[in-house]
Every structure is written in C-alpha cells, then in structure tokens.
Design a protein around this motif. Structure first.
Motif, PDB file in Angstrom:
ATOM      1  N   GLN A  84     -11.440 -21.105 -33.730  1.00 26.98           N
ATOM      2  CA  GLN A  84     -10.471 -21.227 -32.637  1.00 26.98           C
ATOM      3  C   GLN A  84     -10.855 -22.341 -31.675  1.00 26.98           C
ATOM      4  O   GLN A  84      -9.997 -23.083 -31.186  1.00 26.98           O
ATOM      5  CB  GLN A  84     -10.329 -19.885 -31.890  1.00 26.98           C
ATOM      6  N   TRP A  87      -9.983 -25.554 -33.410  1.00 24.37           N
ATOM      7  CA  TRP A  87      -8.515 -25.713 -33.437  1.00 24.37           C
ATOM      8  C   TRP A  87      -8.003 -26.197 -32.072  1.00 24.37           C
ATOM      9  O   TRP A  87      -7.120 -27.024 -31.984  1.00 24.37           O
ATOM     10  CB  TRP A  87      -7.880 -24.370 -33.786  1.00 24.37           C
ATOM     11  N   GLU A  88      -8.617 -25.645 -31.030  1.00 25.08           N
ATOM     12  CA  GLU A  88      -8.198 -26.022 -29.685  1.00 25.08           C
ATOM     13  C   GLU A  88      -8.655 -27.442 -29.354  1.00 25.08           C
ATOM     14  O   GLU A  88      -7.894 -28.229 -28.793  1.00 25.08           O
ATOM     15  CB  GLU A  88      -8.789 -25.016 -28.668  1.00 25.08           C
ATOM     16  N   ALA A  89      -9.878 -27.762 -29.746  1.00 26.23           N
ATOM     17  CA  ALA A  89     -10.416 -29.092 -29.428  1.00 26.23           C
ATOM     18  C   ALA A  89      -9.565 -30.185 -30.084  1.00 26.23           C
ATOM     19  O   ALA A  89      -9.388 -31.260 -29.528  1.00 26.23           O
ATOM     20  CB  ALA A  89     -11.858 -29.195 -29.892  1.00 26.23           C
ATOM     21  N   LEU A  90      -9.028 -29.904 -31.260  1.00 23.21           N
ATOM     22  CA  LEU A  90      -8.256 -30.917 -31.986  1.00 23.21           C
ATOM     23  C   LEU A  90      -6.747 -30.743 -31.816  1.00 23.21           C
ATOM     24  O   LEU A  90      -5.976 -31.487 -32.405  1.00 23.21           O
ATOM     25  CB  LEU A  90      -8.614 -30.875 -33.482  1.00 23.21           C
ATOM     26  N   ASP A  91      -6.335 -29.799 -30.995  1.00 23.21           N
ATOM     27  CA  ASP A  91      -4.898 -29.532 -30.824  1.00 23.21           C
ATOM     28  C   ASP A  91      -4.197 -29.480 -32.185  1.00 23.21           C
ATOM     29  O   ASP A  91      -3.258 -30.229 -32.451  1.00 23.21           O
ATOM     30  CB  ASP A  91      -4.245 -30.611 -29.948  1.00 23.21           C
TER      31      ASP A  91
ATOM     32  N   LYS B 198      -4.286 -32.372 -23.407  1.00 26.84           N
ATOM     33  CA  LYS B 198      -4.124 -31.330 -24.429  1.00 26.84           C
ATOM     34  C   LYS B 198      -2.739 -30.724 -24.336  1.00 26.84           C
ATOM     35  O   LYS B 198      -2.129 -30.702 -23.264  1.00 26.84           O
ATOM     36  CB  LYS B 198      -5.158 -30.208 -24.185  1.00 26.84           C
ATOM     37  N   ARG B 199      -2.293 -30.159 -25.448  1.00 25.81           N
ATOM     38  CA  ARG B 199      -1.040 -29.398 -25.430  1.00 25.81           C
ATOM     39  C   ARG B 199      -1.222 -28.163 -24.551  1.00 25.81           C
ATOM     40  O   ARG B 199      -2.253 -27.496 -24.618  1.00 25.81           O
ATOM     41  CB  ARG B 199      -0.677 -28.932 -26.842  1.00 25.81           C
ATOM     42  N   THR B 202      -1.409 -24.770 -26.814  1.00 32.31           N
ATOM     43  CA  THR B 202      -2.393 -24.569 -27.881  1.00 32.31           C
ATOM     44  C   THR B 202      -3.176 -23.272 -27.704  1.00 32.31           C
ATOM     45  O   THR B 202      -3.400 -22.536 -28.666  1.00 32.31           O
ATOM     46  CB  THR B 202      -3.360 -25.767 -27.965  1.00 32.31           C
ATOM     47  N   ALA B 203      -3.606 -22.986 -26.481  1.00 31.64           N
ATOM     48  CA  ALA B 203      -4.427 -21.787 -26.272  1.00 31.64           C
ATOM     49  C   ALA B 203      -3.700 -20.536 -26.782  1.00 31.64           C
ATOM     50  O   ALA B 203      -4.278 -19.704 -27.474  1.00 31.64           O
ATOM     51  CB  ALA B 203      -4.781 -21.645 -24.798  1.00 31.64           C
ATOM     52  N   VAL B 206      -3.503 -20.564 -30.704  1.00 33.08           N
ATOM     53  CA  VAL B 206      -4.700 -20.241 -31.486  1.00 33.08           C
ATOM     54  C   VAL B 206      -5.140 -18.786 -31.277  1.00 33.08           C
ATOM     55  O   VAL B 206      -6.006 -18.314 -32.000  1.00 33.08           O
ATOM     56  CB  VAL B 206      -5.892 -21.201 -31.236  1.00 33.08           C
ATOM     57  N   ARG B 207      -4.546 -18.126 -30.327  1.00 38.05           N
ATOM     58  CA  ARG B 207      -4.893 -16.714 -30.119  1.00 38.05           C
ATOM     59  C   ARG B 207      -3.841 -15.756 -30.664  1.00 38.05           C
ATOM     60  O   ARG B 207      -3.981 -14.542 -30.572  1.00 38.05           O
ATOM     61  CB  ARG B 207      -5.121 -16.456 -28.625  1.00 38.05           C
ATOM     62  N   ASP B 632      -1.562 -38.371 -28.260  1.00 39.41           N
ATOM     63  CA  ASP B 632      -2.124 -37.590 -29.354  1.00 39.41           C
ATOM     64  C   ASP B 632      -1.048 -36.800 -30.093  1.00 39.41           C
ATOM     65  O   ASP B 632      -1.132 -36.582 -31.304  1.00 39.41           O
ATOM     66  CB  ASP B 632      -3.200 -36.630 -28.821  1.00 39.41           C
ATOM     67  N   GLN B 633      -0.018 -36.370 -29.365  1.00 37.08           N
ATOM     68  CA  GLN B 633       1.040 -35.615 -30.030  1.00 37.08           C
ATOM     69  C   GLN B 633       2.090 -36.536 -30.650  1.00 37.08           C
ATOM     70  O   GLN B 633       2.791 -36.136 -31.577  1.00 37.08           O
ATOM     71  CB  GLN B 633       1.661 -34.603 -29.068  1.00 37.08           C
TER      72      GLN B 633
END
Ligand code: FES
Ligand code: FES
Lengths: 149, 732
Positions: A84, A87-91, B198-199, B202-203, B206-207, B632-633
């Motif tokens: 996780q 995954w977060e570090a690389l978006d 960052k997006r 994302t948090a 990923v959860r 990045d996106q």
C-alpha cells in the motif's frame, strides 16, 4: 447454513446458502466492500483476497468450503502494508476499481517471493485485469515494495 | 404462473431538442436546478465552500473515472484561491446549470474536456472567491482591499492583521461578485504544473474505502439482479416467477421496461433466483443479424455516395492525372467499453421523490430520464455521483439509471441493481465498426497529390443528440479526419456514409479518432513505403502549415497544427532512434495525430513470430498537450491510453450472431494484461505554455496505427482488418 470464519482477524458467523461466493458474503453480508466484483468467473482478479495467506478469487470460493479459515481483505492489509505504501508513493490507481485485487495479489506474491523478476510479476499478476492500464506503475510499485521493510 | 408482458416504450426522452450554444456544443436543452445556497459556512460561489472551522471544500463537477478530475480540477481552483491543495475536501457536484461543460453544452464528462473547459473557469472561480474573502476581511478591518493579500487560507492586512478564510467566509458570500477577475501569469503558478503533486483520491483507493457505485448502501436497501433480452432489440414475452418467489430471501420479482428483475436481501440470492425465471424473448428486428451479413451490407453501403465534409481542389481530376494510384480498405471492429465496475445504480423511488446514487458520466440527464420513467418531475429526482470504476464513455449512457429507478418503483423499496459482467458486455453501446476506403494519387517520387477518403460507419449522435447531425454528417463520426493534417495540392475529398448496422453504438474512449485516424495513419505508412521514404520525414514534408479552419471537428484544435506536429515527429524520431537497424522479425512503426487539441506522435516496436503472433516490445510517445496541470497524471493518462488502444488494435473485438453479442466476459473479449503491456513505455511531454489539450483519449487512437505499421516493418504484412490477431496479420 451457518459458517464461522475469520475476516481480518475478527470472528464472523454468517447464515447464508452454502454455495454463496465468499465475495458476496464479504460485500453484502459483512460490509467489506473494498473487495470488488468484476467478472464473477475468475477472469479479472478484482475480487482477490487471502485465504489462509494465499491469494484466491473470492467469486469462486464458496462460503461452505471455508469454515474455520482466515480471510484477509484489502481492509485487513492495514493501510501501512508495504504494498500500500508503494502504491501510494507511485500513485498507481486511476479509477482504482481493480486496485484492491491488484494489491492483494501483489502482497501474496511478495510473501513468497521477496524479489520478483519481471517474469515472476507477469506470471503472478496476469490474472488481475486493469482496464485503466496502470500496469507500468503496478510493476514499478511491486519492485518498490520489494525493497521496503 | 406464466406472465404475458409488454415492453413499454418509455425511453424516448432522449429526443430532446433545442439549439446549440455554438461550436460543437451538444444541441440539447434541459433545465437544471439552480445551485442551492449552502446551509452553513460560506459559499462565495458554486465551486468553493468554506466552513467556519476553515475546512475548504472544492466542488468537482465532472465524474472521476480514473482520469484525475478529483485532483486536477481542484488544483486549478486552489491555484487562485490560495489554499493548500492537500488540505482541501473534494465533493462531487450535483446537477446544476452552473456546472455545465461549456465545450459540450451539458453537465457531462467526456471528450477529454474537463480540464480544457475548466482551465480558465476554475481558476477564475478560485480567484473570485479569494477576492470576496479579501474584501470581507478588508471591510471588517475598515481598510482598502488593495492593502490586503491572501496566502495559504489566510487574509493578511496592514499592521500584521490576519483573518482565516473560515472567519470571513460567511460574510464573503454576501460580498459583491467581482466583475474583473485577473489571473496569475504562468510564471507564478505554485500548484499548476507541480510535478510532485499526489492524487487526492489515492489514499482511499489503496485502502478500499473509495465509494464506487457498486459499494452504495442505503437503509432498507434490497439487491436486484436482472434478466434482459440477449438479442439486440429483443423484448420480454413472458417469464415464470413461481420458483423464484419461493426462494428464501427473495423480496419480489418485478417486470420493468427492458426485462425482469429479482429483488432480494442479497445479490447472490437475487442472481440465483433470476436463473429460475425461464424468460421467453421476442428476438426483435435483429434476429438474423450476424457478421457476414453485417459486413456485406456495410460494404454495399460503402459503394454508395457519402456526405462530403471536407473538400479542396478537384480530387477526381488529381487522381486521374497522378502518376500512380494507391488504394486501401481498412475494417475496424465493434468494441465494448467494459469498465471493470459493471453497470449498477442504487435507486429509491417513492411517491414524490427519487434518489439515484450512480456512477454516471452524465448526471444532468439522469433527473430527466428518471422523471420520464417514473412519472415524477425532474426536480423531484436527486442525483448523487459516486466514484466510477472506469467509464470510457459507457456511463454517458443512462440506461442503467432508468432500469434501477423502474425496479425500485415496482418493488416499492430502495434497490441496488447490479449487472453481471455478462449483462454489461452484452448490453453495451459499442464502439462503431466501420469500413475506411482511401485512394491516393502520387507523383513519380511518391509524393501525395490527391486523396479521397470515405468512411462508412454507424452514427452515434443520431441516437443520442440527433440535432447535431446535419446534412448526413455526425460531427463525432468525422473526428480524427476532418483535421487531416497533410497537403494534397491537386485535391482532397472526404466523405462519410452513415450506415446503421442494427448494433447500438456509443461514444467509446477516443470515439472516431479510433476509426478515422487509425485508417489514415496506416494508409500514410503505405504511401511512405511506396515512396521509399522515411515515414517520419515523409509526414513532415507534407504537413499543412497553414491556418485554414476545419469545418467539423469541434473538439480538435480547429485549425492545422503543422508546427506542433513537426515538433512531436522530430522528437519521437530522436527518442525512439527511429530507423535504427532492427533484428529479423522486429520492426518500428510510427503514427501521429492531433485530437482534443493535443498532438501525439508514437513509435511502436514489435516482434512478429512465425505464427504472426505479435509482442509489443517498446512504445515511445511524444506528447504536446499544452500546459500540464498535473504532470504525473498526464503521464498516467498516456500510459493507460496506450494499453487501452493496444487492446482494441490487437486483441479485442465484439461480434454478433443471431442478433446476440458473442463475447460476454473477459475470456471472449480480451483486454490487455500485465504480461502483454509494452515492456518499455517511454513517454515525453513537449514543454508548452499553450492552453491545455485533452489527454484522456487521443493516445488510444495513435497507438493502433503505430502498432500496425510496426507489424508491417517486422513482417511485411499490412493489417487491413483489425484487431491485429494472427489470422488478420497473416491475411495482410
Ligand atoms: S470477480 Fe472474481 S475474478 Fe473477476
Ligand atoms: S485502475 Fe481502473 S481498472 Fe485498474
């Protein structure tokens, strides 16, 4: 039938027909909606969870067959699992729908293979579809996670 | 009990008409709710809510389906609002007039327009809100607003005065809305273009906590599974609900416009009960439809006259006088959107209200179609947009919202309707198939003198937005070719034959760029080969460097972009080392395109083995997408688009037999997997301070001809029928 098993370390007892796929027990009966439905035929990997530590497709796992087992879902990965974090570090996620399944597969891969090669990643992860095409980042994130403690 | 049912035609509400707002704006008119005033805190405008506790909420009026609007759009607001982008809350906006996408004329996510439309609008919204916050603080302090400034959620005044946004938000919302709203120059951007951003979603993603439509739970909710006619245009004759009704956990069996549904306490029970219904179907008008007859009718149609949508000089004369004529015909197949989250909607319809919670790309249309289906008024329909597990154009359609509303109304309970993958794949609105005929006249050196291009393909807009279809031309059917980027001095003629096949078609990521530009860029490669020229130099030498406006392609740059094309072609040549010696069985191919005001050149490298099986080794892309909001996106969209286009170009295809779609899951309809993705993907962006182009779609089209041209370089085989499966490569 009544089935008792553990989800993310917590004991659960459900009363559903024995042919109900674990996927729907998790999502509808117990409310673990992090596990996703994509195909219902073991073709996409969106529903991947750990059953006694191994990655399985929960859409193909009948509840009647898993009494006493330990199930881990994306919610049980803890949020701080190295997969996780990578995954977060690389978006990695785009729409994000496939990602719980991707991370459950990736964490299972890393639990048995500390340093997977591209070929190992291809072999283990090709059952997990991503329609958004996040594969370059999934590959990079698995490698990044492998280097984390 | 045997039931005889009649299919009700309650789906005509899409036939709304009106006048276009200009340009390509989709010509429909639907009244929408005015923006409601926020109950607490302050809302300087519809895009920003600031609570007394300083929580800043930015409204996102486009649907998040992976393309990053959840972050890139708030970045634009935050740039001028002067707040920490990483501390803001994001909320999906309800349908309202203020949120209409000016490029499309509706509150609609599509056409790679979210950031293009928001580029000025959202920065102005942020600036305007900031100015009102400053004015409120200045007024409190009794000083002139010009003596105050704003930074990081705080207004600063003379003598060290400070006020948080939260403390002046309520007052700010009563201040006069500024008429002049100056914007920062690009050199002062702090948020826009930030490479490390960052997006914001994302948090959650990923959860497993991001709420997709399928994750919706409302109190008292039941689950619905459905049976729909397998044949396109079919309808329900009868079903037998005796067994289903006896199953424990089944709430009800209800008939709705399109089929029959079982409503139960959980989805699995509903699904099992549906399997017992034994529905009988009337196959409808397409009962005999299969691919052989479909292609032969399309071929017949392609021999007729088409509607000319672009012309210069005299193409026929130019062809007659050319040293050599070169012709080719390309066939492109139907494709399914197949977003990984199957269609679903949670609906609660009562006597005077409907709540629709849905993963939609077109929230503005939902109240109207649900009102039409339920007898309620549009203003009685509340729509909540969830995260979308992919969209790709599928969720511009609102069919599944109507279904869920009808089922909830009939069952009398809140219902979450979930389609199986099979329901989804066989009840899509498919990317059109088409036939593309090209004829070129070239001089003795192989240089292009005259060109005729004729496409034959179904029209999507004729069903969805009929009023934009004029004189036989659907503007969304001529994308990627109306902006033909080259010169043919003797004459050019481009025509379109609108041909309905019986298969319902829809907007699919990249829409007709994925048809027209694919055929064109394959053909240009054939011309370069004939000329014995380097395919990159061949293209550069004939680029249109003029500025004559294009007639139709409304979402494109609208004018030739010769200089930008030259740049991306030259760059991709260097980055890919195009023309380097390749081992036997390997080859490089190039393609270039402008779409959505983004210019992309791609070089693909492939290996073709003796069975004509193709492996994609490397893809190099050079992209001029103007100013990048979230670099990045932007990269992620190009990476994802390459995968998506690769699938359509090489392995995926929808076919029909007896009016029924033959592929119903990811075994029959293949999508690119991690082991098939290019081993190396090398993406470069051209530095640009131009207006942002659309990035969600164009690369899906460019990759396909780049791959086909690489296959030719590797194997000598021309792919003329797609996808480039071994049998289609071998036939080339
Ligand atoms: S839903 Fe289980 S593999 Fe697709
Ligand atoms: S991120 Fe959308 S399907 Fe993988």
């Amino acid at each position: 039938m009544k089935v008792s098993f553990k989800v993310n370390g917590k004991s659960e007892t459900v009363e559903v027909s024995s042919d109900t796929p674990l996927l729907w027990v998790l999502r509808d009966t117990l409310g673990y909606t992090g596990t996703k439905f994509g195909c219902g035929k073991a073709l996409c990997g969106a529903c991947t969870v750990h059953l006694n530590g191994r990655a399985v497709r929960s859409c193909q796992t009948q509840i009647g067959s898993i009494a006493g087992s330990d199930v881990t879902t994306i919610e049980g990965l803890g949020g701080n699992h190295k997969v996780q974090r990578a995954w977060e570090a690389l978006d990695v996620p785009q729409c994000g729908y496939c990602q719980p399944g991707q991370m459950m597969s990736a964490s299972a891969l890393l639990s048995t293979n500390k340093n997977p090669s591209d070929e190992d990643i291809d072999a283990f992860m090709s059952g997990n579809l991503c329609r958004c095409g996040t594969y370059p980042r999934i590959r990079a994130a698995i490698k990044a996670a492998a280097k984390m403690s | 009990m045997e039931k005889i049912v009649k299919n009700e035609a309650r789906r005509d509400f899409l036939k709304v008409s009106g006048s276009a707002a200009g340009g390509l704006a989709l010509a429909f008119y639907m009244p929408t709710a005015r923006m409601a005033q926020a109950a607490d805190g302050g809302s300087p405008n519809a895009w920003v809510k600031i609570a007394a506790d300083n929580t800043v909420t930015i409204m996102v009026a486009r649907s998040e389906m992976g393309q990053d609007v959840y972050t890139s759009m708030p970045m634009l607001v935050a740039e001028e609002l002067e707040v920490d982008i990483n501390a803001v809350q994001v909320e999906f906006a309800p349908p309202a007039e203020v949120y209409i996408n000016s490029l499309l004329g509706g509150q609609l996510t599509g056409g790679s327009t979210a950031v293009r439309d928001g580029w000025e609008k959202l920065r102005k919204a942020g600036a305007s809100a900031r100015m009102m916050l400053v004015a409120a603080a200045a007024d409190n302090w009794g000083v002139d607003a010009s003596k105050c400034s704003a930074a990081n959620g705080m207004v600063k005044g003379p003598g060290g005065k400070k006020a948080t946004y939260g403390s002046v938000a309520a007052k700010a919302s009563t201040m006069e809305v500024p008429k002049e709203v100056p914007l920062k120059p690009a050199s002062q951007f702090k948020v826009v273009g930030k490479t490390k951003q960052k997006r914001l979603d994302t948090a959650m993603k990923v959860r497993g906590t991001a709420g997709f439509g399928i994750d919706t739970v409302v109190p008292g909710m039941k689950y619905a599974a459905v049976a729909m006619p397998p044949m396109m245009g079919g309808s329900l004759i009868s079903y037998d609900d005796a067994r289903a009704k006896k199953m424990p956990g089944v709430h009800s069996v209800v008939q709705y416009s399109r089929g029959v549904a079982v409503v139960a306490n959980d989805y699995w029970t509903a699904k099992k009960a549906v399997a017992t219904l034994d529905p009988q179907w009337d196959a409808g008008p397409n009962a005999d439809l299969d691919m052989t007859s479909l292609w032969s009718k399309m071929e017949d149609a392609s021999n007729g006259a088409g509607a000319v949508f672009r012309e210069s000089g005299n193409a026929d004369q130019g062809l007659a006088q050319a040293d050599k004529m070169i012709t080719a015909e390309y066939r492109l197949p139907f494709q399914s959107h197949a977003p990984l989250e199957p269609q679903n909607t949670t609906a609660h319809v009562t006597a005077d209200k409907a709540v629709i919670i849905t993963p939609t790309q077109f929230q503005q249309l939902v109240p109207h179609v649900v009102a039409g289906a339920t007898g309620l008024k549009p203003e009685q329909v509340e729509v909540q947009t969830t995260f979308l597990g992919g969209g790709f154009g599928r969720r511009v359609e609102v069919d599944y919202c109507i279904d869920a509303a009808e089922i909830s109304q009939a069952a009398g309970v809140p219902v979450k309707m979930v389609w199986s993958r099979e329901d989804d794949m066989t009840h899509d609105s498919y990317r059109p198939a088409g036939i593309y005929k090209l004829t070129a006249g070239v001089d003795a050196n192989g240089k292009l003198q005259a060109l005729k291009f004729k496409s034959t393909s179904p029209s999507i807009s004729s069903r969805l937005f009929p009023s934009i279809v004029k004189d036989g031309v659907d503007p969304f059917a001529v994308e990627g070719i109306d902006n033909f980027p080259y010169l043919a001095d003797a004459g050019m003629n481009f025509s379109y034959v609108m041909h309905d096949t019986g298969v319902q078609v829809g907007y699919w990521r990249g829409v007709s760029h994925n048809l027209n530009a694919v055929a064109l860029e394959c053909f240009i490669d054939e011309l370069a080969k004939n000329a014995g020229a380097d395919p990159i130099q061949y293209r550069i030498d004939m680029l249109d460097m003029g500025s004559t406006k294009h007639a139709w392609s409304g979402l494109s740059a609208g004018v030739p972009v010769g200089a930008r094309m030259k740049t991306v072609l030259e760059e991709v040549k260097k980055k890919s080392r195009f023309g380097k010696k390749m081992p036997a069985g390997k080859g490089q191919g190039v393609a270039v395109m402008e779409g959505y005001n983004t210019v992309i050149a791609i070089v693909a490298e492939v290996t073709v083995d003796s069975t004509m099986d193709v492996t994609v080794d490397k893809v190099t892309a050079v992209v001029d997408g103007g100013t990048l909001i979230h670099p990045d996106q932007a990269l992620a969209q190009i990476q994802g688009s390459i995968n998506f286009g690769q699938g359509a170009g090489m392995i995926s295809e929808i076919t029909v037999k007896n009016g029924t779609v033959q592929q119903d899951n990811f075994d029959g309809y293949r999508a690119v997997r991690i082991n098939e993705t290019p081993k190396v993907m090398d993406v470069h962006f051209v530095k640009s301070d131009g207006a942002p182009g659309g990035l969600g779609e164009p690369a899906t089209a460019v990759i396909v001809p780049a791959l086909a041209n690489a296959i030719h370089a590797a194997s000598g085989k021309r792919v003329r029928t797609f996808p480039a499966l071994p049998e289609n490569v071998a036939a080339g």
